[in-house]
Scaffold this motif. Structure first.
Motif, PDB file in Angstrom:
ATOM      1  N   ASP A  19       0.819  -1.214   0.000  1.00  0.00           N
ATOM      2  CA  ASP A  19       0.000   0.000   0.000  1.00  0.00           C
ATOM      3  C   ASP A  19       0.853   1.264   0.000  1.00  0.00           C
ATOM      4  O   ASP A  19       0.343   2.356  -0.183  1.00  0.00           O
ATOM      5  CB  ASP A  19      -0.990   0.007   1.166  1.00  0.00           C
ATOM      6  N   HIS A  20       2.175   1.121   0.143  1.00  0.00           N
ATOM      7  CA  HIS A  20       3.089   2.265   0.075  1.00  0.00           C
ATOM      8  C   HIS A  20       3.957   2.249  -1.181  1.00  0.00           C
ATOM      9  O   HIS A  20       4.770   3.147  -1.385  1.00  0.00           O
ATOM     10  CB  HIS A  20       3.991   2.306   1.307  1.00  0.00           C
ATOM     11  N   GLU A  21       3.815   1.219  -1.985  1.00  0.00           N
ATOM     12  CA  GLU A  21       4.608   1.090  -3.213  1.00  0.00           C
ATOM     13  C   GLU A  21       3.838   1.665  -4.394  1.00  0.00           C
ATOM     14  O   GLU A  21       2.625   1.461  -4.509  1.00  0.00           O
ATOM     15  CB  GLU A  21       4.910  -0.383  -3.492  1.00  0.00           C
ATOM     16  N   LEU A  22       4.537   2.363  -5.274  1.00  0.00           N
ATOM     17  CA  LEU A  22       3.887   2.902  -6.468  1.00  0.00           C
ATOM     18  C   LEU A  22       3.275   1.791  -7.319  1.00  0.00           C
ATOM     19  O   LEU A  22       2.204   1.954  -7.893  1.00  0.00           O
ATOM     20  CB  LEU A  22       4.879   3.718  -7.296  1.00  0.00           C
ATOM     21  N   SER A  23       3.959   0.682  -7.389  1.00  0.00           N
ATOM     22  CA  SER A  23       3.461  -0.434  -8.200  1.00  0.00           C
ATOM     23  C   SER A  23       2.855  -1.531  -7.323  1.00  0.00           C
ATOM     24  O   SER A  23       2.842  -2.700  -7.698  1.00  0.00           O
ATOM     25  CB  SER A  23       4.592  -0.998  -9.057  1.00  0.00           C
ATOM     26  N   GLY A  24       2.325  -1.158  -6.179  1.00  0.00           N
ATOM     27  CA  GLY A  24       1.780  -2.118  -5.226  1.00  0.00           C
ATOM     28  C   GLY A  24       0.684  -2.999  -5.784  1.00  0.00           C
ATOM     29  O   GLY A  24       0.645  -4.199  -5.535  1.00  0.00           O
ATOM     30  N   ARG A  25      -0.230  -2.411  -6.556  1.00  0.00           N
ATOM     31  CA  ARG A  25      -1.325  -3.205  -7.132  1.00  0.00           C
ATOM     32  C   ARG A  25      -0.798  -4.223  -8.134  1.00  0.00           C
ATOM     33  O   ARG A  25      -1.270  -5.357  -8.182  1.00  0.00           O
ATOM     34  CB  ARG A  25      -2.358  -2.306  -7.793  1.00  0.00           C
ATOM     35  N   GLU A  26       0.182  -3.826  -8.918  1.00  0.00           N
ATOM     36  CA  GLU A  26       0.772  -4.750  -9.879  1.00  0.00           C
ATOM     37  C   GLU A  26       1.512  -5.873  -9.150  1.00  0.00           C
ATOM     38  O   GLU A  26       1.457  -7.034  -9.562  1.00  0.00           O
ATOM     39  CB  GLU A  26       1.722  -4.020 -10.834  1.00  0.00           C
ATOM     40  N   MET A  27       2.192  -5.514  -8.061  1.00  0.00           N
ATOM     41  CA  MET A  27       2.904  -6.523  -7.278  1.00  0.00           C
ATOM     42  C   MET A  27       1.914  -7.527  -6.677  1.00  0.00           C
ATOM     43  O   MET A  27       2.151  -8.736  -6.710  1.00  0.00           O
ATOM     44  CB  MET A  27       3.736  -5.854  -6.185  1.00  0.00           C
ATOM     45  N   GLU A  28       0.807  -7.024  -6.158  1.00  0.00           N
ATOM     46  CA  GLU A  28      -0.201  -7.908  -5.592  1.00  0.00           C
ATOM     47  C   GLU A  28      -0.789  -8.823  -6.664  1.00  0.00           C
ATOM     48  O   GLU A  28      -0.990 -10.023  -6.433  1.00  0.00           O
ATOM     49  CB  GLU A  28      -1.310  -7.102  -4.916  1.00  0.00           C
ATOM     50  N   SER A  29      -1.031  -8.280  -7.845  1.00  0.00           N
ATOM     51  CA  SER A  29      -1.549  -9.091  -8.945  1.00  0.00           C
ATOM     52  C   SER A  29      -0.544 -10.177  -9.337  1.00  0.00           C
ATOM     53  O   SER A  29      -0.921 -11.323  -9.589  1.00  0.00           O
ATOM     54  CB  SER A  29      -1.860  -8.189 -10.139  1.00  0.00           C
ATOM     55  N   ALA A  30       0.727  -9.820  -9.377  1.00  0.00           N
ATOM     56  CA  ALA A  30       1.772 -10.796  -9.710  1.00  0.00           C
ATOM     57  C   ALA A  30       1.846 -11.892  -8.653  1.00  0.00           C
ATOM     58  O   ALA A  30       2.021 -13.071  -8.986  1.00  0.00           O
ATOM     59  CB  ALA A  30       3.116 -10.094  -9.849  1.00  0.00           C
ATOM     60  N   LEU A  31       1.688 -11.528  -7.387  1.00  0.00           N
ATOM     61  CA  LEU A  31       1.694 -12.532  -6.323  1.00  0.00           C
ATOM     62  C   LEU A  31       0.528 -13.500  -6.488  1.00  0.00           C
ATOM     63  O   LEU A  31       0.697 -14.711  -6.335  1.00  0.00           O
ATOM     64  CB  LEU A  31       1.637 -11.853  -4.944  1.00  0.00           C
ATOM     65  N   PRO A  38      -3.827 -16.110   0.559  1.00  0.00           N
ATOM     66  CA  PRO A  38      -4.020 -14.720   0.154  1.00  0.00           C
ATOM     67  C   PRO A  38      -2.710 -14.148  -0.368  1.00  0.00           C
ATOM     68  O   PRO A  38      -1.651 -14.672  -0.065  1.00  0.00           O
ATOM     69  CB  PRO A  38      -4.463 -14.017   1.446  1.00  0.00           C
ATOM     70  N   SER A  39      -2.811 -13.104  -1.147  1.00  0.00           N
ATOM     71  CA  SER A  39      -1.611 -12.574  -1.795  1.00  0.00           C
ATOM     72  C   SER A  39      -0.682 -11.873  -0.814  1.00  0.00           C
ATOM     73  O   SER A  39       0.507 -11.762  -1.066  1.00  0.00           O
ATOM     74  CB  SER A  39      -2.001 -11.623  -2.915  1.00  0.00           C
ATOM     75  N   ILE A  40      -1.225 -11.395   0.299  1.00  0.00           N
ATOM     76  CA  ILE A  40      -0.366 -10.741   1.286  1.00  0.00           C
ATOM     77  C   ILE A  40      -0.743 -11.200   2.683  1.00  0.00           C
ATOM     78  O   ILE A  40      -1.924 -11.456   2.948  1.00  0.00           O
ATOM     79  CB  ILE A  40      -0.420  -9.207   1.185  1.00  0.00           C
ATOM     80  N   PRO A  41       0.165 -11.376   3.610  1.00  0.00           N
ATOM     81  CA  PRO A  41       1.595 -11.278   3.350  1.00  0.00           C
ATOM     82  C   PRO A  41       2.092 -12.507   2.590  1.00  0.00           C
ATOM     83  O   PRO A  41       1.667 -13.620   2.863  1.00  0.00           O
ATOM     84  CB  PRO A  41       2.212 -11.218   4.742  1.00  0.00           C
TER      85      PRO A  41
END
Length: 77
Positions: A19-31, A38-41
Motif C-alpha cells: 500500500d506504500h509502493e507505487l506499483s503495489g497493485r501490480e505486485m499484488e496481482s503478480a503474487l 491470500p496474496s499478502i503477506p
C-alpha cells in the motif's frame, strides 16, 4: 509478526508494504499469479515462496525456519 521473528533470528528481511509502493497493485496481482493466496503477506526466503506469516511460524515451531534462513545465507549461525 513474521518480520519480528526474522529480526529475532538475526535476519534483515526486505519488506515491501504494497500500500506504500507505487506499483503495489501490480505486485499484488503478480503474487496472485504465482498462486499466493491470500496474496499478502507473501513471504519469500532465498527467492522461494514459503507462504504466509502463519506458515513461517509453523516452520519456526517445527525447527526448519532457521535452516532455511541459513541455506539462503540470510543468517550465518
Amino acid at each position: 509478526m513474521a518480520d519480528k521473528l526474522f529480526y529475532e533470528l538475526g535476519a534483515s528481511p526486505a519488506i515491501h508494504e504494497l500500500d506504500h509502493e507505487l506499483s503495489g497493485r501490480e505486485m499484488e496481482s503478480a503474487l496472485r499469479g504465482l498462486g499466493c493466496n491470500p496474496s499478502i503477506p507473501a513471504i519469500f526466503i532465498g527467492g522461494r515462496y514459503v507462504g504466509t506469516a502463519k506458515d513461517v511460524i509453523s516452520l519456526h515451531v517445527d525447527g526448519s525456519l532457521k535452516q532455511m534462513l541459513k541455506d539462503a545465507k540470510a543468517i550465518w549461525f
